[in-house]
Write a protein that holds these residues in place. Structure first.
Motif, PDB file in Angstrom:
ATOM      1  N   LYS A 488       0.820  -1.213   0.000  1.00 14.53           N
ATOM      2  CA  LYS A 488       0.000   0.000   0.000  1.00 14.53           C
ATOM      3  C   LYS A 488       0.859   1.269   0.000  1.00 14.53           C
ATOM      4  CE  LYS A 488      -0.809   0.262   5.013  1.00 14.53           C
ATOM      5  NZ  LYS A 488      -1.884   0.207   6.039  1.00 14.53           N
ATOM      6  N   PHE A 489       2.192   1.094   0.023  1.00 16.18           N
ATOM      7  CA  PHE A 489       3.083   2.246  -0.082  1.00 16.18           C
ATOM      8  C   PHE A 489       3.515   2.500  -1.523  1.00 16.18           C
ATOM      9  CE2 PHE A 489       4.063   0.270   4.115  1.00 16.18           C
ATOM     10  CZ  PHE A 489       3.438   1.241   4.899  1.00 16.18           C
ATOM     11  N   ALA A 490       2.875   1.808  -2.468  1.00 11.55           N
ATOM     12  CA  ALA A 490       3.284   1.936  -3.877  1.00 11.55           C
ATOM     13  C   ALA A 490       3.091   3.361  -4.384  1.00 11.55           C
ATOM     14  CB  ALA A 490       2.496   0.941  -4.730  1.00 11.55           C
ATOM     15  N   HIS A 491       2.144   4.077  -3.834  1.00 11.07           N
ATOM     16  CA  HIS A 491       1.883   5.459  -4.301  1.00 11.07           C
ATOM     17  C   HIS A 491       1.927   6.408  -3.105  1.00 11.07           C
ATOM     18  CE1 HIS A 491       0.748   3.681  -8.109  1.00 11.07           C
ATOM     19  NE2 HIS A 491      -0.065   2.848  -7.456  1.00 11.07           N
ATOM     20  N   SER A 492       2.859   6.209  -2.220  1.00 11.08           N
ATOM     21  CA  SER A 492       2.933   7.024  -1.001  1.00 11.08           C
ATOM     22  C   SER A 492       3.565   8.386  -1.297  1.00 11.08           C
ATOM     23  CB  SER A 492       3.757   6.283   0.051  1.00 11.08           C
ATOM     24  OG  SER A 492       5.092   6.166  -0.392  1.00 11.08           O
ATOM     25  N   ASP A 493       3.523   9.233  -0.262  1.00  8.08           N
ATOM     26  CA  ASP A 493       4.132  10.561  -0.395  1.00  8.08           C
ATOM     27  C   ASP A 493       5.644  10.466  -0.542  1.00  8.08           C
ATOM     28  OD1 ASP A 493       1.613  11.547  -0.110  1.00  8.08           O
ATOM     29  OD2 ASP A 493       1.813  11.965   2.042  1.00  8.08           O
ATOM     30  N   MET A 494       6.180   9.355  -0.128  1.00  8.69           N
ATOM     31  CA  MET A 494       7.633   9.151  -0.192  1.00  8.69           C
ATOM     32  C   MET A 494       8.133   9.286  -1.637  1.00  8.69           C
ATOM     33  SD  MET A 494      10.294   8.096   1.779  1.00  8.69           S
ATOM     34  CE  MET A 494      11.897   7.338   1.562  1.00  8.69           C
ATOM     35  N   ILE A 495       7.372   8.737  -2.572  1.00  2.00           N
ATOM     36  CA  ILE A 495       7.809   8.786  -3.971  1.00  2.00           C
ATOM     37  C   ILE A 495       7.804  10.226  -4.471  1.00  2.00           C
ATOM     38  CG2 ILE A 495       7.276   8.028  -6.313  1.00  2.00           C
ATOM     39  CD1 ILE A 495       6.078   5.514  -5.155  1.00  2.00           C
ATOM     40  N   GLU A 496       6.787  10.968  -4.094  1.00  2.00           N
ATOM     41  CA  GLU A 496       6.727  12.371  -4.519  1.00  2.00           C
ATOM     42  C   GLU A 496       7.885  13.157  -3.921  1.00  2.00           C
ATOM     43  OE1 GLU A 496       2.976  13.979  -3.544  1.00  2.00           O
ATOM     44  OE2 GLU A 496       1.825  12.496  -4.692  1.00  2.00           O
ATOM     45  N   ALA A 497       8.201  12.897  -2.641  1.00  5.52           N
ATOM     46  CA  ALA A 497       9.311  13.600  -1.997  1.00  5.52           C
ATOM     47  C   ALA A 497      10.633  13.252  -2.663  1.00  5.52           C
ATOM     48  CB  ALA A 497       9.355  13.249  -0.512  1.00  5.52           C
ATOM     49  N   LEU A 498      10.832  11.974  -2.977  1.00  7.58           N
ATOM     50  CA  LEU A 498      12.076  11.563  -3.637  1.00  7.58           C
ATOM     51  C   LEU A 498      12.178  12.182  -5.028  1.00  7.58           C
ATOM     52  CD1 LEU A 498      12.159   7.766  -2.629  1.00  7.58           C
ATOM     53  CD2 LEU A 498      13.649   9.580  -1.761  1.00  7.58           C
ATOM     54  N   THR A 499      11.061  12.218  -5.751  1.00 10.95           N
ATOM     55  CA  THR A 499      11.065  12.803  -7.099  1.00 10.95           C
ATOM     56  C   THR A 499      11.428  14.287  -7.045  1.00 10.95           C
ATOM     57  OG1 THR A 499       9.339  11.241  -7.766  1.00 10.95           O
ATOM     58  CG2 THR A 499       9.682  13.164  -9.171  1.00 10.95           C
ATOM     59  N   ALA A 500      10.889  14.967  -6.050  1.00  4.97           N
ATOM     60  CA  ALA A 500      11.178  16.397  -5.906  1.00  4.97           C
ATOM     61  C   ALA A 500      12.642  16.630  -5.591  1.00  4.97           C
ATOM     62  CB  ALA A 500      10.287  16.993  -4.812  1.00  4.97           C
ATOM     63  N   ILE A 501      13.200  15.815  -4.740  1.00  2.87           N
ATOM     64  CA  ILE A 501      14.619  15.979  -4.373  1.00  2.87           C
ATOM     65  C   ILE A 501      15.509  15.729  -5.583  1.00  2.87           C
ATOM     66  CG2 ILE A 501      16.482  14.999  -2.979  1.00  2.87           C
ATOM     67  CD1 ILE A 501      14.380  14.453  -0.807  1.00  2.87           C
ATOM     68  N   CYS A 502      15.153  14.716  -6.371  1.00  3.74           N
ATOM     69  CA  CYS A 502      15.984  14.391  -7.541  1.00  3.74           C
ATOM     70  C   CYS A 502      15.978  15.518  -8.572  1.00  3.74           C
ATOM     71  CB  CYS A 502      15.482  13.096  -8.189  1.00  3.74           C
ATOM     72  SG  CYS A 502      15.926  11.623  -7.243  1.00  3.74           S
ATOM     73  N   LYS A 503      14.934  16.308  -8.599  1.00  2.00           N
ATOM     74  CA  LYS A 503      14.861  17.407  -9.567  1.00  2.00           C
ATOM     75  C   LYS A 503      15.726  18.584  -9.125  1.00  2.00           C
ATOM     76  CE  LYS A 503      10.265  16.301 -11.368  1.00  2.00           C
ATOM     77  NZ  LYS A 503       8.853  16.741 -11.469  1.00  2.00           N
ATOM     78  N   GLU A 504      16.106  18.632  -7.860  1.00  2.62           N
ATOM     79  CA  GLU A 504      16.945  19.715  -7.364  1.00  2.62           C
ATOM     80  C   GLU A 504      18.385  19.512  -7.832  1.00  2.62           C
ATOM     81  OE1 GLU A 504      16.581  19.624  -3.169  1.00  2.62           O
ATOM     82  OE2 GLU A 504      14.434  20.110  -3.153  1.00  2.62           O
ATOM     83  N   PRO A 505      19.140  20.589  -7.919  1.00  2.00           N
ATOM     84  CA  PRO A 505      20.574  20.437  -8.252  1.00  2.00           C
ATOM     85  C   PRO A 505      21.269  19.566  -7.198  1.00  2.00           C
ATOM     86  CG  PRO A 505      19.900  22.740  -8.416  1.00  2.00           C
ATOM     87  CD  PRO A 505      18.753  22.022  -7.794  1.00  2.00           C
ATOM     88  N   ARG A 506      22.013  18.598  -7.639  1.00  2.00           N
ATOM     89  CA  ARG A 506      22.741  17.657  -6.750  1.00  2.00           C
ATOM     90  C   ARG A 506      21.805  16.899  -5.825  1.00  2.00           C
ATOM     91  NH1 ARG A 506      27.788  17.479  -6.346  1.00  2.00           N
ATOM     92  NH2 ARG A 506      27.719  16.894  -4.135  1.00  2.00           N
ATOM     93  N   GLY A 507      20.532  16.853  -6.210  1.00  2.00           N
ATOM     94  CA  GLY A 507      19.570  16.130  -5.372  1.00  2.00           C
ATOM     95  C   GLY A 507      19.895  14.638  -5.307  1.00  2.00           C
ATOM     96  N   ALA A 508      20.220  14.056  -6.464  1.00  2.00           N
ATOM     97  CA  ALA A 508      20.539  12.627  -6.492  1.00  2.00           C
ATOM     98  C   ALA A 508      21.778  12.336  -5.650  1.00  2.00           C
ATOM     99  CB  ALA A 508      20.746  12.174  -7.934  1.00  2.00           C
ATOM    100  N   ALA A 509      22.768  13.255  -5.702  1.00  2.00           N
ATOM    101  CA  ALA A 509      23.994  13.055  -4.913  1.00  2.00           C
ATOM    102  C   ALA A 509      23.677  13.096  -3.423  1.00  2.00           C
ATOM    103  CB  ALA A 509      25.020  14.117  -5.287  1.00  2.00           C
ATOM    104  N   ARG A 510      22.786  14.009  -3.010  1.00  2.39           N
ATOM    105  CA  ARG A 510      22.425  14.091  -1.595  1.00  2.39           C
ATOM    106  C   ARG A 510      21.709  12.816  -1.145  1.00  2.39           C
ATOM    107  NH1 ARG A 510      21.048  19.536  -2.906  1.00  2.39           N
ATOM    108  NH2 ARG A 510      18.830  19.061  -2.809  1.00  2.39           N
ATOM    109  N   LEU A 511      20.861  12.302  -2.024  1.00  3.33           N
ATOM    110  CA  LEU A 511      20.199  11.034  -1.681  1.00  3.33           C
ATOM    111  C   LEU A 511      21.222   9.889  -1.580  1.00  3.33           C
ATOM    112  CD1 LEU A 511      16.937  11.130  -3.829  1.00  3.33           C
ATOM    113  CD2 LEU A 511      17.121  11.263  -1.342  1.00  3.33           C
ATOM    114  N   GLY A 512      22.246   9.963  -2.436  1.00  2.81           N
ATOM    115  CA  GLY A 512      23.307   8.959  -2.341  1.00  2.81           C
ATOM    116  C   GLY A 512      24.033   9.027  -1.011  1.00  2.81           C
ATOM    117  N   ASP A 513      24.315  10.249  -0.542  1.00  5.14           N
ATOM    118  CA  ASP A 513      24.946  10.405   0.773  1.00  5.14           C
ATOM    119  C   ASP A 513      24.027   9.853   1.872  1.00  5.14           C
ATOM    120  OD1 ASP A 513      27.077  11.603  -0.441  1.00  5.14           O
ATOM    121  OD2 ASP A 513      26.355  13.655  -0.056  1.00  5.14           O
TER     122      ASP A 513
END
Length: 629
Positions: A488-513
């Motif tokens: 039931k977490f397939a469409h949770s807010d978590m995905i939207e938050a992760l998508t938003a972070i990835c769109k930010e500059p160096r967002g993917a790198a921060r998620l990697g850290d």
């Protein structure tokens, strides 16, 4: 007349010293020989040794010595080898379901112990082969004719006893293979009409294999069966000395008669040396096998030893209530036919008897070879059996490795694998977790590939590792089948938050850290070196989790955030964290009752462990295995 040249006085003195020395040695040898002779005479006066050896000294072979006669002597000496090595093993072996495996493992690891056990093991195989060769030779030679009937009958009666020695000896290591074999053999005995159940209970000491079973097998193997074999051998050998070898008497040849010693004895010792050499090489090179300790919870596909595979195959054609026909009736009929050969031979012409004997050998050997090959080929083409054998070999190696490292616990060798996360973890996962969780598509330890394709919860292979968390924090994978796509977490807010972070500059790198820092919370043994090397990056990742990434808006991470909205990230993937979530995922530290997606509590009541699905020890084993400990 020529005069001898004068001898140097020094040379004369040297010659005199050498002569005196030789005379002294000769006198000493005569004295020693005399001493041996006097000793021998002393023993002969009191024990009559010359009388004992007289039959051997007078024994003659009418047709001359033959290599084919060596099988009988070789069999007798192999029995002596079995007795001697068996006595040596008895000095250390401890019968019992809790002690047998440990004592056998100790024997294998002690100096020379493994070799002695290997000789005992391979000599028993050689004994069976030579016994079959000897009986075939005697049958084809019609060496059962008068006056040699008792030699033939006692030899045949030794057959089930020799097989019985092998059958009762195999389970004494208390390995899973031996216990499984005796269970099958017990069920065969139990299928005998009328007396079967009673005989099975007498053998097992109850309904199932247990402590009394090993005690009974030990008694049969070292006492009753050797006693019966010894009594039959006394009659057998006494008849041979009374009537001589049957073959040259029944089939006289033109060869001149020779003494048994040394002509035949040299041949016998040559064959025996070759057989013992091969047995010793096998014992030195391979040693006797030792499977994993017997445990009813471990998977195992039982198979008999190679010499009884034909019976295993024959049972397939007489299943159910007719099984005793294959296991009892047919062997007894065969034994009865062979015992009756002296009588049958008398009633037949010479040609008919010869044809009958060849036919018996042909059908017997052909049937044994055909049925054995059928069983071998079936197993060879069975992938499940091959996987079972591979797993059995892995368990055997693992048990020996644990015993070498930590010793065998007092409660028995079975505890070695029961306490081992690498052994019990996959079994517990398959029994309690694999219906929802996967463990790698190609995993053979925890769940089948078929089960993995139907999973409805995250795949837990490499759980909490950097790679696993990097995938979980990837918005494209977070809602996929490997993670939460079937929850039931397939469409949770978590995905939207992760998508938003990835769109930010160096967002993917921060998620990697953040993934590296979160994985460090698990303190996985496989990543200890990498965590120590990336300490600075881990510190940065922790700051991002507690700061700009906004993880603590829902999760608690050390001193930041609150419990109750999402799983606590403090110690994420650690042993304590896994034990907690497996015990009760609805605890506020994890999902709570509102967010939990079907995961049951396996130890909801720590104060009442009897009502829990898993014990605390089982949950810890499962957690250790998931962490790769």
């Amino acid at each position: 007349m020529r005069r001898s040249p004068p001898v140097d006085p020094a040379t004369e003195e040297e010659i005199a010293r050498t002569s005196a020395k030789l005379h002294a040695q000769l006198a000493r040898h005569r004295q020693e020989a005399s001493l041996l002779r006097r000793t021998w005479n002393w023993l002969d006066d009191r024990a009559g040794l010359r009388g004992w050896l007289l039959p051997i000294r007078r024994r003659r072979l009418p047709g001359g010595a033959r290599w084919e006669y060596s099988t009988a002597s070789c069999l007798l000496w192999l029995l002596v080898v079995e007795v001697v090595t068996g006595l040596l093993l008895m000095t250390t072996y401890s019968p019992g379901s809790a002690t047998a495996w440990a004592s056998v493992h100790y024997i294998d690891r002690s100096a020379g112990g493994g070799f002695i056990r290997g000789v005992h093991y391979f000599a028993s195989q050689a004994l069976l082969i030579l016994f079959a060769v000897h009986m075939v030779r005697v049958l084809l030679r019609a060496a059962f004719r008068a006056p040699f009937e008792l030699i033939w009958i006692t030899g045949l009666l030794l057959t089930p006893l020799v097989i019985g020695l092998a059958v009762t000896g195999n389970p004494l290591s208390a390995s899973i293979k031996g216990a499984s074999q005796i269970e099958v053999e017990g069920s065969i005995i139990g299928s005998t009409p009328l007396v079967g159940p009673m005989l099975k209970r007498a053998l097992f000491g109850g309904e199932d294999v247990g402590q009394l079973t090993f005690t009974h097998l030990y008694f049969l193997h070292v006492a009753l069966l050797p006693l019966l074999v010894g009594l039959l051998l006394i009659v057998h050998i006494a008849q041979i000395y009374r009537h001589g070898l049957s073959a040259p008497m029944i089939h006289p040849t033109k060869g001149r008669a020779v003494r048994y010693w040394p002509y035949q004895t040299v041949r016998n010792m040559t064959v025996l040396a070759i057989v013992v050499g091969v047995v010793s090489w096998l014992a030195w090179r391979y040693g006797a096998p030792l499977d994993a300790p017997a445990d009813s919870e471990l998977p195992y596909t039982p198979r008999p030893e190679w010499y009884l595979l034909f019976l295993f195959e024959l049972r397939r054609h007489f299943s159910g209530q007719w099984e005793f026909v294959a296991t009892i009736i047919l062997p007894l009929l065969t034994l009865g036919l062979l015992l009756s050969m002296p009588l049958i031979d008398r009633l037949c012409t010479v040609r008919t008897s010869a044809v009958l004997r060849v036919l018996i050998v042909f059908v017997g050997l052909g049937g044994w070879i055909g049925l054995t090959l059928a069983a071998v080929m079936r197993d060879r083409n069975d992938p499940e059996f091959a996987a079972s054998r591979a797993e059995s070999a892995r368990l055997a190696n693992r048990a020996c490795q644990l015993a070498d490292q930590n010793g065998v616990p007092p409660e028995g060798a079975a505890a070695l694998l029961r306490r081992d996360p690498q052994t019990r973890g996959p079994m517990l996962f398959k029994a309690h977790c694999a219906s929802c969780h996967g463990y790698g598509e190609n995993s053979s330890n925890a769940s089948s590939s078929d089960a993995a394709t139907k999973t409805s919860a995250p795949d837990l292979a490499n759980f909490a590792s950097r790679a696993w968390l990097t995938g979980m924090l990837d918005p494209a994978q977070h809602g996929g089948p490997r993670y939460f796509g079937n929850t039931k977490f397939a469409h949770s807010d978590m995905i939207e938050a992760l998508t938003a972070i990835c769109k930010e500059p160096r967002g993917a790198a921060r998620l990697g850290d953040a993934a590296v820092a979160l994985s460090a919370e698990a303190a996985l043994p496989s990543q200890a070196a990498a965590d120590a090397q990336d300490a600075a990056r881990i510190a940065t990742g922790r700051q991002r989790i507690a700061g700009k990434l906004g993880c603590t808006d829902c999760h608690r991470f050390h001193e930041q955030g609150d419990l109750g909205s999402a799983a606590d990230l403090t110690g994420y993937g650690s042993r304590d964290w896994l034990i907690g979530i497996i015990s009760n995922p609805e605890h506020e530290r994890f999902y709570g009752k509102k967010l939990n997606d079907r995961m049951p509590a396996f130890a909801e009541n720590p104060q009442s462990p009897e009502g829990n699905v898993l014990t605390g020890e089982e949950i810890e084993l499962l957690a250790k295995w998931l962490r790769g400990e």
